[in-house]
Write a protein that holds these residues in place. Structure first.
Motif, PDB file in Angstrom:
ATOM      1  N   GLY A   5       0.759  -1.223  -0.016  1.00  0.00           N
ATOM      2  CA  GLY A   5       0.054  -0.075  -0.067  1.00  0.00           C
ATOM      3  C   GLY A   5       0.896   1.065  -0.187  1.00  0.00           C
ATOM      4  N   THR A   6       2.044   1.147   0.690  1.00  0.00           N
ATOM      5  CA  THR A   6       2.836   2.310   0.779  1.00  0.00           C
ATOM      6  C   THR A   6       3.484   2.616  -0.609  1.00  0.00           C
ATOM      7  OG1 THR A   6       3.182   1.661   2.995  1.00  0.00           O
ATOM      8  CG2 THR A   6       4.529   3.599   2.254  1.00  0.00           C
ATOM      9  N   TRP A   7       3.817   1.578  -1.153  1.00  0.00           N
ATOM     10  CA  TRP A   7       4.497   1.715  -2.454  1.00  0.00           C
ATOM     11  C   TRP A   7       3.634   2.145  -3.411  1.00  0.00           C
ATOM     12  CZ3 TRP A   7       9.550   1.653  -3.767  1.00  0.00           C
ATOM     13  CH2 TRP A   7       9.875   1.368  -4.911  1.00  0.00           C
ATOM     14  N   ALA A   8       2.481   1.487  -3.641  1.00  0.00           N
ATOM     15  CA  ALA A   8       1.258   2.401  -4.398  1.00  0.00           C
ATOM     16  C   ALA A   8       1.016   3.877  -4.122  1.00  0.00           C
ATOM     17  CB  ALA A   8       0.214   1.410  -4.226  1.00  0.00           C
ATOM     18  N   THR A   9       1.094   3.948  -2.976  1.00  0.00           N
ATOM     19  CA  THR A   9       0.854   5.584  -2.700  1.00  0.00           C
ATOM     20  C   THR A   9       1.950   6.370  -3.174  1.00  0.00           C
ATOM     21  OG1 THR A   9      -0.445   4.927  -0.547  1.00  0.00           O
ATOM     22  CG2 THR A   9       0.631   7.417  -0.615  1.00  0.00           C
ATOM     23  N   TYR A  10       3.137   5.962  -3.175  1.00  0.00           N
ATOM     24  CA  TYR A  10       4.200   6.448  -3.505  1.00  0.00           C
ATOM     25  C   TYR A  10       4.362   6.753  -5.170  1.00  0.00           C
ATOM     26  CZ  TYR A  10       9.110   6.571  -5.340  1.00  0.00           C
ATOM     27  OH  TYR A  10      10.405   6.841  -6.115  1.00  0.00           O
ATOM     28  N   GLN A  11       3.976   5.561  -5.692  1.00  0.00           N
ATOM     29  CA  GLN A  11       3.757   5.573  -7.154  1.00  0.00           C
ATOM     30  C   GLN A  11       2.740   6.528  -7.417  1.00  0.00           C
ATOM     31  OE1 GLN A  11       3.102   1.317  -7.723  1.00  0.00           O
ATOM     32  NE2 GLN A  11       4.730   1.292  -8.965  1.00  0.00           N
ATOM     33  N   ARG A  12       1.426   6.671  -7.050  1.00  0.00           N
ATOM     34  CA  ARG A  12       0.516   7.706  -7.359  1.00  0.00           C
ATOM     35  C   ARG A  12       1.024   9.105  -7.035  1.00  0.00           C
ATOM     36  NH1 ARG A  12      -2.842   4.003  -4.587  1.00  0.00           N
ATOM     37  NH2 ARG A  12      -2.765   5.384  -3.015  1.00  0.00           N
ATOM     38  N   ALA A  13       1.691   9.237  -5.916  1.00  0.00           N
ATOM     39  CA  ALA A  13       2.387  10.648  -5.475  1.00  0.00           C
ATOM     40  C   ALA A  13       3.147  11.033  -6.557  1.00  0.00           C
ATOM     41  CB  ALA A  13       2.541  10.718  -3.955  1.00  0.00           C
ATOM     42  N   THR A  14       4.200  10.399  -6.976  1.00  0.00           N
ATOM     43  CA  THR A  14       5.303  10.720  -7.616  1.00  0.00           C
ATOM     44  C   THR A  14       5.172  10.618  -9.248  1.00  0.00           C
ATOM     45  OG1 THR A  14       6.481   8.631  -7.361  1.00  0.00           O
ATOM     46  CG2 THR A  14       6.847  10.326  -5.922  1.00  0.00           C
ATOM     47  N   GLY A  15       4.178   9.738  -9.498  1.00  0.00           N
ATOM     48  CA  GLY A  15       3.993   9.417 -11.026  1.00  0.00           C
ATOM     49  C   GLY A  15       4.945   8.305 -11.411  1.00  0.00           C
TER      50      GLY A  15
END
Length: 195
Positions: A105-115
């Motif tokens: 979940g944290t990795w997915a948040t990172y991907q969304r936040a940074t593109g």
């Protein structure tokens, strides 16, 4: 030498190169040695670490110490499995994976936040950038200085909300102290070897 022989040799060299990238550096308690072992054209850990530091303002020694404590620089690190009856594999303690031991979940948040949708947890450059991003979030959300290795690690492991609650076990405090100590050691080493 025939063209087929040359292609076979090139293929063999490529396999050896990839195999070398998949294993952890052999001297992980020395930052200079780590960077010397991973100084390839495409896989240059020092260049990737410096880029993460420039982007998020978190010093390289702290980023490297976080990865040291989390995975010992193992690309495919995972928490151990639980076993039933000694031989039936069960679930792992969490979804943590890769150099940074980032949760799904944290990795997915990172991907969304940074593109950075193609970022992978078992790629050192992506993982160290993730650690820098997370520590930067800790600085913004929890008011921790970007050079405070101890508290950055506490927040990294406990999460931002967990850090705010402040209920840290003695073992987590010891691990955070280990991370801070390794960050200080890496900083001295990097200064000494001119990185």
């Amino acid at each position: 030498m025939t063209r087929v022989s040359a292609m076979r040799i090139a293929f063999f060299i490529a396999l050896l190169t990839l195999a070398g990238c998949a294993s952890a550096p052999s001297r992980i308690s020395n930052a200079c040695a780590i960077f010397e072992q991973r100084d390839g054209f495409f896989n240059n850990w020092e260049r990737q670490a410096r880029a993460a530091e420039r982007e998020y303002g978190v010093p390289v020694p702290i980023l490297m110490a976080t990865i040291y404590v989390e995975s010992s620089f193992q690309a495919n690190a995972r928490p151990p499995r639980k076993w039933f009856l000694g031989f039936i594999p069960g679930k792992r303690a969490s979804s943590a994976y890769g150099y940074a031991q980032a949760l799904d979940g944290t990795w997915a948040t990172y991907q969304r936040a940074t593109g950075r949708w193609a970022a992978r947890r078992n790629d050192f450059g992506d993982a160290i950038r993730f650690v820098a991003w997370y520590h930067n979030q800790t600085a913004a959300r929890n008011g921790v200085a970007r050079n405070d290795a101890y508290n950055l690690y506490l927040a990294y492991y406990a999460g931002h909300a967990g850090y705010d609650r402040g209920n840290f076990s003695g073992s987590l405090r010891q691990t955070a102290q280990k991370s801070a100590g390794m960050a200080a050691r890496y900083a001295a080493q990097l200064k000494g070897c001119g990185y």
